[in-house]
Design an enzyme around this catalytic site. Structure first.
Site, PDB file in Angstrom:
ATOM      1  N   ARG A   1      -1.986 -14.739   4.291  1.00 46.43           N
ATOM      2  CA  ARG A   1      -2.654 -14.020   5.389  1.00 46.43           C
ATOM      3  C   ARG A   1      -1.928 -14.263   6.720  1.00 46.43           C
ATOM      4  O   ARG A   1      -1.839 -13.371   7.563  1.00 46.43           O
ATOM      5  CB  ARG A   1      -4.142 -14.391   5.455  1.00 46.43           C
ATOM      6  CG  ARG A   1      -4.897 -13.721   4.296  1.00 46.43           C
ATOM      7  CD  ARG A   1      -6.355 -14.083   4.258  1.00 46.43           C
ATOM      8  NE  ARG A   1      -7.156 -13.408   5.266  1.00 46.43           N
ATOM      9  CZ  ARG A   1      -7.615 -12.159   5.160  1.00 46.43           C
ATOM     10  NH1 ARG A   1      -7.290 -11.421   4.119  1.00 46.43           N
ATOM     11  NH2 ARG A   1      -8.371 -11.640   6.101  1.00 46.43           N
TER      12      ARG A   1
ATOM     13  N   LYS B   1       0.825  -1.209   0.000  1.00 45.69           N
ATOM     14  CA  LYS B   1       0.000   0.000   0.000  1.00 45.69           C
ATOM     15  C   LYS B   1       0.868   1.272   0.000  1.00 45.69           C
ATOM     16  O   LYS B   1       2.087   1.209   0.202  1.00 45.69           O
ATOM     17  CB  LYS B   1      -0.946  -0.064   1.197  1.00 45.69           C
ATOM     18  CG  LYS B   1      -1.897  -1.267   1.142  1.00 45.69           C
ATOM     19  CD  LYS B   1      -2.845  -1.275   2.331  1.00 45.69           C
ATOM     20  CE  LYS B   1      -3.815  -2.460   2.259  1.00 45.69           C
ATOM     21  NZ  LYS B   1      -4.806  -2.416   3.360  1.00 45.69           N
TER      22      LYS B   1
ATOM     23  N   ASN C   1      -2.124  -0.090   6.941  1.00 49.59           N
ATOM     24  CA  ASN C   1      -1.584  -1.370   7.409  1.00 49.59           C
ATOM     25  C   ASN C   1      -0.692  -2.080   6.399  1.00 49.59           C
ATOM     26  O   ASN C   1      -0.601  -3.293   6.384  1.00 49.59           O
ATOM     27  CB  ASN C   1      -2.713  -2.272   7.915  1.00 49.59           C
ATOM     28  CG  ASN C   1      -3.730  -2.592   6.851  1.00 49.59           C
ATOM     29  OD1 ASN C   1      -3.609  -2.140   5.722  1.00 49.59           O
ATOM     30  ND2 ASN C   1      -4.731  -3.395   7.195  1.00 49.59           N
TER      31      ASN C   1
ATOM     32  N   PHE D   1     -15.125   3.885   7.774  1.00 44.60           N
ATOM     33  CA  PHE D   1     -13.768   4.230   7.345  1.00 44.60           C
ATOM     34  C   PHE D   1     -13.597   4.260   5.820  1.00 44.60           C
ATOM     35  O   PHE D   1     -12.486   4.461   5.317  1.00 44.60           O
ATOM     36  CB  PHE D   1     -12.746   3.259   7.967  1.00 44.60           C
ATOM     37  CG  PHE D   1     -12.990   1.790   7.657  1.00 44.60           C
ATOM     38  CD1 PHE D   1     -12.601   1.231   6.450  1.00 44.60           C
ATOM     39  CD2 PHE D   1     -13.599   0.967   8.596  1.00 44.60           C
ATOM     40  CE1 PHE D   1     -12.806  -0.106   6.171  1.00 44.60           C
ATOM     41  CE2 PHE D   1     -13.821  -0.387   8.330  1.00 44.60           C
ATOM     42  CZ  PHE D   1     -13.420  -0.913   7.107  1.00 44.60           C
TER      43      PHE D   1
ATOM     44  N   TYR E   1     -12.744  -1.749  -3.238  1.00 44.45           N
ATOM     45  CA  TYR E   1     -13.188  -1.893  -1.851  1.00 44.45           C
ATOM     46  C   TYR E   1     -14.705  -1.770  -1.698  1.00 44.45           C
ATOM     47  O   TYR E   1     -15.189  -1.411  -0.613  1.00 44.45           O
ATOM     48  CB  TYR E   1     -12.476  -0.867  -0.971  1.00 44.45           C
ATOM     49  CG  TYR E   1     -11.008  -1.194  -0.731  1.00 44.45           C
ATOM     50  CD1 TYR E   1     -10.642  -2.277   0.054  1.00 44.45           C
ATOM     51  CD2 TYR E   1     -10.001  -0.421  -1.295  1.00 44.45           C
ATOM     52  CE1 TYR E   1      -9.309  -2.593   0.277  1.00 44.45           C
ATOM     53  CE2 TYR E   1      -8.656  -0.721  -1.070  1.00 44.45           C
ATOM     54  CZ  TYR E   1      -8.328  -1.805  -0.288  1.00 44.45           C
ATOM     55  OH  TYR E   1      -7.006  -2.122  -0.054  1.00 44.45           O
TER      56      TYR E   1
ATOM     57  N   ARG F   1       2.800  -7.008   8.797  1.00 50.19           N
ATOM     58  CA  ARG F   1       2.138  -5.860   9.428  1.00 50.19           C
ATOM     59  C   ARG F   1       2.773  -5.523  10.773  1.00 50.19           C
ATOM     60  O   ARG F   1       2.880  -4.354  11.145  1.00 50.19           O
ATOM     61  CB  ARG F   1       0.636  -6.116   9.551  1.00 50.19           C
ATOM     62  CG  ARG F   1      -0.070  -5.963   8.201  1.00 50.19           C
ATOM     63  CD  ARG F   1      -1.514  -6.338   8.288  1.00 50.19           C
ATOM     64  NE  ARG F   1      -2.248  -6.015   7.079  1.00 50.19           N
ATOM     65  CZ  ARG F   1      -3.343  -6.657   6.694  1.00 50.19           C
ATOM     66  NH1 ARG F   1      -3.813  -7.663   7.412  1.00 50.19           N
ATOM     67  NH2 ARG F   1      -3.967  -6.296   5.588  1.00 50.19           N
TER      68      ARG F   1
ATOM     69  N   GLU G   1      -9.530 -10.069  -7.783  1.00 44.68           N
ATOM     70  CA  GLU G   1      -8.594  -8.958  -7.544  1.00 44.68           C
ATOM     71  C   GLU G   1      -7.421  -9.001  -8.522  1.00 44.68           C
ATOM     72  O   GLU G   1      -6.946  -7.949  -8.974  1.00 44.68           O
ATOM     73  CB  GLU G   1      -8.109  -9.011  -6.094  1.00 44.68           C
ATOM     74  CG  GLU G   1      -9.227  -8.702  -5.097  1.00 44.68           C
ATOM     75  CD  GLU G   1      -8.887  -9.021  -3.645  1.00 44.68           C
ATOM     76  OE1 GLU G   1      -9.775  -8.836  -2.803  1.00 44.68           O
ATOM     77  OE2 GLU G   1      -7.747  -9.453  -3.370  1.00 44.68           O
TER      78      GLU G   1
ATOM     79  N   THR H   1      -5.198  -7.567  10.694  1.00 47.21           N
ATOM     80  CA  THR H   1      -5.469  -6.256  10.085  1.00 47.21           C
ATOM     81  C   THR H   1      -4.894  -5.134  10.944  1.00 47.21           C
ATOM     82  O   THR H   1      -4.310  -4.181  10.432  1.00 47.21           O
ATOM     83  CB  THR H   1      -6.997  -6.060   9.939  1.00 47.21           C
ATOM     84  OG1 THR H   1      -7.516  -7.140   9.169  1.00 47.21           O
ATOM     85  CG2 THR H   1      -7.326  -4.741   9.250  1.00 47.21           C
TER      86      THR H   1
ATOM     87  N   HIS I   1      -2.052  -5.607   1.521  1.00 51.48           N
ATOM     88  CA  HIS I   1      -3.335  -6.277   1.329  1.00 51.48           C
ATOM     89  C   HIS I   1      -3.072  -7.730   0.974  1.00 51.48           C
ATOM     90  O   HIS I   1      -2.115  -8.025   0.266  1.00 51.48           O
ATOM     91  CB  HIS I   1      -4.103  -5.609   0.173  1.00 51.48           C
ATOM     92  CG  HIS I   1      -5.301  -6.398  -0.270  1.00 51.48           C
ATOM     93  ND1 HIS I   1      -6.515  -6.317   0.368  1.00 51.48           N
ATOM     94  CD2 HIS I   1      -5.456  -7.313  -1.271  1.00 51.48           C
ATOM     95  CE1 HIS I   1      -7.374  -7.130  -0.235  1.00 51.48           C
ATOM     96  NE2 HIS I   1      -6.756  -7.743  -1.219  1.00 51.48           N
TER      97      HIS I   1
HETATM   98  P1  CMP Z   1      -7.437  -4.696   4.176  1.00 50.75           P
HETATM   99  O1  CMP Z   1      -7.905  -5.754   5.109  1.00 50.75           O
HETATM  100  O2  CMP Z   1      -6.323  -4.986   3.232  1.00 50.75           O
HETATM  101  O3  CMP Z   1      -8.697  -4.174   3.336  1.00 50.75           O
HETATM  102  C1  CMP Z   1      -9.657  -3.342   3.952  1.00 50.75           C
HETATM  103  C2  CMP Z   1      -8.926  -2.173   4.550  1.00 50.75           C
HETATM  104  O4  CMP Z   1      -9.740  -1.241   5.250  1.00 50.75           O
HETATM  105  C3  CMP Z   1      -7.969  -2.690   5.643  1.00 50.75           C
HETATM  106  O5  CMP Z   1      -6.967  -3.422   5.051  1.00 50.75           O
HETATM  107  C4  CMP Z   1      -7.571  -1.395   6.279  1.00 50.75           C
HETATM  108  O6  CMP Z   1      -6.672  -0.646   5.461  1.00 50.75           O
HETATM  109  C5  CMP Z   1      -8.943  -0.696   6.290  1.00 50.75           C
HETATM  110  N1  CMP Z   1      -9.621  -0.957   7.553  1.00 50.75           N
HETATM  111  C6  CMP Z   1     -10.140  -2.113   7.996  1.00 50.75           C
HETATM  112  N2  CMP Z   1     -10.714  -1.967   9.201  1.00 50.75           N
HETATM  113  C7  CMP Z   1     -10.547  -0.679   9.535  1.00 50.75           C
HETATM  114  C8  CMP Z   1     -10.937   0.098  10.662  1.00 50.75           C
HETATM  115  N3  CMP Z   1     -11.595  -0.448  11.688  1.00 50.75           N
HETATM  116  N4  CMP Z   1     -10.608   1.404  10.673  1.00 50.75           N
HETATM  117  C9  CMP Z   1      -9.975   1.945   9.617  1.00 50.75           C
HETATM  118  N5  CMP Z   1      -9.567   1.253   8.504  1.00 50.75           N
HETATM  119  C10 CMP Z   1      -9.856  -0.041   8.472  1.00 50.75           C
END
Ligand code: CMP
Length: 139
Positions: free
Chosen positions: A87, A11, A114, A59, A51, A104, A128, A93, A117
């Site tokens: 994963r 990212k 984070n 968010f 997304y 991460r 994707e 996450t 992905h």
């Molecule tokens: P990812 O799981 O790759 O894809 C969805 C993204 O949304 C996740 O990474 C984060 O970048 C973002 N995300 C997920 N949960 C939250 C949250 N609770 N608050 C803010 N951003 C989030």
């Protein structure tokens, strides 16, 4: 055992912080083969489409802004059990919950920014991957 594929993005924070090389090394030394890869930048329309599953989450707007603010590295990775193993390699996450040694845990700043992905299923990995790559870009 049959090899399968997953999709990843390094990212914008990973690119900004100069972590492309370190993250790719972690990925390849963990047994993943890079099938396709490019440095690219998502448009707002791209990010909203990618997304869309999160469109009603609070968010969502911040996520779109974050993912479009600079270049990303998009890649397709191959390995036995690729989706689940990747994963595991990237960790939770929220980096504060990500296990020691995960990508991460090592490189992510926050739950929203984070670092990487990873697809959550074989079906989403295919969707994707096709979002970013044509057949002739996969090797
Ligand atoms: P990812 O799981 O790759 O894809 C969805 C993204 O949304 C996740 O990474 C984060 O970048 C973002 N995300 C997920 N949960 C939250 C949250 N609770 N608050 C803010 N951003 C989030």
């Amino acid at each position: 055992m049959v090899k399968n594929k997953t999709f990843t993005m390094l990212k914008p924070d990973s690119v900004e912080n100069g972590n492309i090389g370190a993250i790719l090394e972690k990925i390849t030394t963990s047994g993943f083969r890079i099938v396709a890869m490019k440095l690219t930048q998502l448009t707002t329309a791209d990010a909203k489409a990618f997304y869309v599953v999160h469109k009603d989450r609070p968010f969502f707007d911040d996520l779109v802004e974050y993912m479009t603010r600079g270049p990303i590295v998009a890649a397709i990775l191959e390995k036995e059990n690729a989706v689940q193993d990747f994963r595991t390699l990237i960790g939770a996450t929220n980096p504060s919950e990500a296990a020691e040694g995960t990508i991460r845990n090592m490189f992510a700043e926050s739950i929203s920014q984070n670092a990487v992905h990873g697809s959550d299923s074989d079906n989403n990995a295919a969707i994707e991957s096709a979002f970013h790559f044509s057949e002739r870009e996969m090797f």
